[in-house]
Motif scaffolding. Structure first.
Motif, short mmCIF file in Angstrom:
data_model
loop_
_atom_site.label_atom_id
_atom_site.label_comp_id
_atom_site.label_asym_id
_atom_site.label_seq_id
_atom_site.Cartn_x
_atom_site.Cartn_y
_atom_site.Cartn_z
N SER A 26 -11.58 -10.67 -35.30
CA SER A 26 -10.23 -10.42 -35.67
C SER A 26 -9.72 -11.00 -36.99
O SER A 26 -8.89 -11.59 -36.60
N THR A 27 -9.42 -9.78 -37.96
CA THR A 27 -8.68 -9.69 -38.92
C THR A 27 -7.05 -10.73 -38.17
O THR A 27 -6.89 -11.58 -39.05
N GLN A 51 -15.33 -5.87 -37.01
CA GLN A 51 -14.25 -6.81 -35.99
C GLN A 51 -15.29 -6.06 -34.73
O GLN A 51 -15.30 -5.58 -34.15
N ARG A 55 -8.12 -5.74 -31.34
CA ARG A 55 -7.17 -6.46 -29.62
C ARG A 55 -5.44 -5.06 -30.80
O ARG A 55 -5.49 -5.11 -31.72
N ARG A 57 -1.74 -3.32 -28.95
CA ARG A 57 -0.88 -3.69 -28.55
C ARG A 57 -0.87 -3.79 -27.41
O ARG A 57 -1.79 -3.53 -26.99
N LYS A 124 -4.53 9.78 -32.63
CA LYS A 124 -4.72 8.72 -33.74
C LYS A 124 -5.00 8.43 -34.60
O LYS A 124 -6.24 8.36 -34.77
C1 BTN Z 1 -2.39 -0.29 -31.31
O1 BTN Z 1 -2.69 0.74 -31.44
O2 BTN Z 1 -2.41 -1.37 -30.32
C2 BTN Z 1 -2.49 -1.10 -32.35
C3 BTN Z 1 -4.54 -1.53 -33.42
C4 BTN Z 1 -4.11 -2.59 -34.16
C5 BTN Z 1 -5.53 -2.61 -35.12
C6 BTN Z 1 -5.47 -3.58 -36.32
S1 BTN Z 1 -7.12 -3.39 -36.73
C7 BTN Z 1 -6.96 -5.43 -37.43
C8 BTN Z 1 -6.07 -5.90 -36.79
N1 BTN Z 1 -6.75 -7.11 -36.30
C9 BTN Z 1 -6.57 -6.75 -35.11
O3 BTN Z 1 -7.26 -7.09 -33.69
N2 BTN Z 1 -5.84 -5.61 -34.47
C10 BTN Z 1 -5.58 -5.51 -35.88
#
Ligand code: BTN
Length: 255
Positions: A26-27, A51, A55, A57, A124
């Motif tokens: 995950s970045t 990735q 992840r 929210r 989305k």
């Molecule tokens: C959401 O919609 O719940 C938030 C999603 C966020 C995704 C981005 S992708 C780059 C960064 N790395 C992750 O693991 N999550 C965020």
């Protein structure tokens, strides 16, 4: 997949440090780790082609399909990182994504689905995850569904999401979209420092849920009401049977 060139990103944006990884869990995890190091040059962009454990929210997973954008930005926060700062920062990031993506879709309205998803045609397009960390540093993770038809995505993603290619009929250039979003983010962060209420007003103009009945889970309770928009200080305004409530943090029941 459209290639990314750190030198082009450095030349054209406010980012001063780029980490481009082919594959990462995950970045957001990499960026949060870098944020703890005082010597890290900021703003830092951590961007990955794949990735393996993205992840979202509320501990949800985030699927990153081939050719999509997944990146996290580390920067000094333009606002204090307390309760009153974070909602506007995270809505500001959503405003920046909306403003960068809208020209690519022309007649299809792009907007914000509170708390900070970016949707078009009820699907989305982008998710945003904001963490405040030590030293007044923010980590903002953004995923954007750019390319492909989601055929390989998990079933729940296929139902709720769309790519820009789905909606526009052609895949946009990955690096151009990344640079466009970074430029909007830079502009939004300057505005947040000078006139935070302006970002609240722009988020309100992008609000897709106005008039809808919403159920919001917030600290230990659930609030139901009709959405009246976004307040100047970044709260969701609900008309409830007990009067107006403004909610600064929470999640929508059912997603
Ligand atoms: C959401 O919609 O719940 C938030 C999603 C966020 C995704 C981005 S992708 C780059 C960064 N790395 C992750 O693991 N999550 C965020």
């Amino acid at each position: 997949m459209g290639g990314l060139h750190p030198s082009t990103i450095l030349r054209n944006t406010f980012v001063r440090n780029v980490e481009h990884l082919e594959e990462v869990t995950s970045t957001q995890d990499v960026a949060r780790q870098r944020a703890t190091i005082p010597e890290t040059t900021l703003p830092l962009l951590v961007v990955a082609d794949r990735q393996t454990a993205g992840r979202g929210r509320d501990d949800r997973r985030w699927w990153t399909g081939e050719g999509n954008l997944a990146f996290s930005l580390v920067l000094e926060s333009p606002l204090p990182l307390q309760q009153e700062g974070l909602p506007l920062v995270s809505l500001g990031a959503a405003v920046a994504v909306v403003e960068a993506l809208q020209p690519l879709l022309e007649s299809i309205r792009v907007g914000i689905h509170w708390p900070n998803d970016v949707l078009a045609a009820d699907r989305k397009l982008s998710g945003i995850l904001v963490h405040g960390t030590v030293r007044r540093r923010l980590v903002i993770g953004i995923g954007i569904n750019l390319a492909g038809r989601l055929d390989n995505a998990p079933a729940d993603v296929q139902v709720r999401a769309a790519t820009l290619e789905d909606l526009a009929g052609k895949a946009p250039d990955r690096e151009a979209v990344l640079i466009g979003v970074l430029k909007r983010l830079d502009a939004v962060f300057s505005t947040l420092a000078d006139d935070p209420a302006e970002i609240g007003r722009r988020a309100d103009a992008c609000c897709l849920q106005r008039g809808s009945l919403l159920a919001v889970r917030t600290t230990g309770t659930s609030v139901e009401g009709r959405c009246l928009g976004i307040s100047a200080d970044g709260g969701l305004i609900l008309e409830t049977p007990a009067g107006q409530r403004v909610i600064y943090a929470g999640s929508l029941a059912g997603g």
